[in-house]
Design an enzyme around this catalytic site. Sequence first.
Site, short mmCIF file in Angstrom:
data_model
loop_
_atom_site.label_atom_id
_atom_site.label_comp_id
_atom_site.label_asym_id
_atom_site.label_seq_id
_atom_site.Cartn_x
_atom_site.Cartn_y
_atom_site.Cartn_z
N HIS A 75 57.34 -41.88 -72.05
CA HIS A 75 56.18 -41.17 -72.63
C HIS A 75 55.27 -40.55 -71.57
O HIS A 75 54.08 -40.33 -71.81
CB HIS A 75 55.36 -42.10 -73.52
CG HIS A 75 56.10 -42.58 -74.73
ND1 HIS A 75 55.59 -43.54 -75.60
CD2 HIS A 75 57.31 -42.23 -75.24
CE1 HIS A 75 56.46 -43.76 -76.57
NE2 HIS A 75 57.52 -42.97 -76.37
N THR A 123 60.69 -35.75 -79.97
CA THR A 123 60.74 -34.60 -79.06
C THR A 123 62.02 -33.81 -79.34
O THR A 123 63.08 -34.40 -79.52
CB THR A 123 60.73 -35.07 -77.60
OG1 THR A 123 59.56 -35.85 -77.37
CG2 THR A 123 60.72 -33.88 -76.64
N LEU A 135 66.10 -38.16 -74.93
CA LEU A 135 64.88 -37.52 -75.41
C LEU A 135 64.33 -38.41 -76.50
O LEU A 135 65.09 -38.97 -77.30
CB LEU A 135 65.18 -36.13 -76.00
CG LEU A 135 65.25 -34.92 -75.08
CD1 LEU A 135 65.47 -33.66 -75.92
CD2 LEU A 135 64.00 -34.76 -74.23
N ASP A 136 63.02 -38.54 -76.58
CA ASP A 136 62.42 -39.31 -77.66
C ASP A 136 62.78 -38.70 -79.00
O ASP A 136 63.00 -37.49 -79.11
CB ASP A 136 60.89 -39.33 -77.52
CG ASP A 136 60.42 -40.19 -76.36
OD1 ASP A 136 61.21 -41.02 -75.87
OD2 ASP A 136 59.26 -40.02 -75.94
N LYS A 137 62.80 -39.53 -80.02
CA LYS A 137 63.14 -39.07 -81.36
C LYS A 137 62.26 -37.91 -81.81
O LYS A 137 62.73 -36.94 -82.40
CB LYS A 137 62.99 -40.24 -82.35
CG LYS A 137 63.28 -39.88 -83.80
CD LYS A 137 63.12 -41.08 -84.71
CE LYS A 137 63.37 -40.71 -86.16
NZ LYS A 137 63.22 -41.89 -87.07
#
Length: 327
Positions: free
Chosen positions: A243, A143, A139-141
């Site tokens: 993204h 998110t 997961l993106d930082k």
Amino acid sequence: MSGVQTRKVKADEEGMRLDRWFKAHFPQVRHGELEKYLRKGQVRVAGGRVKANRRLETGEEIRIPPLSNAPTEKKPRQPNKTDAEAVRRLIIFEDDEIMALNKPFGLAVQGGSKTKEHLDGMLAALEKNGERPRLVHRLDKDTGGLMIVAKTRQAAQRLGDAFKGHDVEKTYWALVAGAPRPYEGTIDMPIAKKMVRIGEGEEERVIPAEGEDAKKAITDYQIIEEAGTVSFLAMRPVTGRTHQLRVHAAAIGCPIIGDGKYGGPSAKIEGVSPQLHLFCRSMTFPHPKTGRNMTLSAPLQGHMLETWKFFCFGKNAKVEWPEDLHS
């Protein structure tokens, strides 16, 4: 310049690709440099020449030649009791094979040159009998939300195959500017590493990528609730591009609130946190031991929970996706 080194593959590195092992231990060595070392036979595994995608086995010895760009190895963040307690506070489900975590917004999943605190490093504190929990997706930082972590090497391999094979259905919640029309649908738009925006102000849009590096990207969406100039949107990524949800939301003129990179000025609204409003709400996936599908959900948290309270959105909203939509 450092001398020749020999390192043994640890139990928790079983199955790891050689190039990823190098990135974890020697982040200063670029992939191109590693390929050069491999071509010349300067990097060897178990005494033999190998390729960058070679899967490592516990106890194998890796020959490392003198490396430029010291330091020779990144010092890992030492796991401790605090890390173990912090991870355990995130657990929302656990059995012998997996842990499900509710990742906070702002916590990086993996380390980098400027990232000292990250989930992967914290998981090392839960190592037991030579086994440590392993990441199987990211997961993106910025998110938050549900993350599935494997507790054994075998579970990691099976879950990894499920994620790569698109056998995992993910549902994200997002707060977006405006309201897409139709109320539910599919966004099919190629994505590249560098996306382009055109127009100005409210007319600004991200446009489809073109060229060799453009990759197919598909997202399903549906509006759950509307509140004036914003909408509570459920999003289901069919593909898994970097993204993807942020790019696709911006492309249809409804950027995710807090996403200045792709959304521009339209991604900001008064009275709401400027942080990214994107949360992994649930996943349906085959359990690594039984093979039967299970669904797990993470409760909304942090700034998104406050925003949901502000707009009186349902924090326990049910989302149903059409079956066989992409079969």
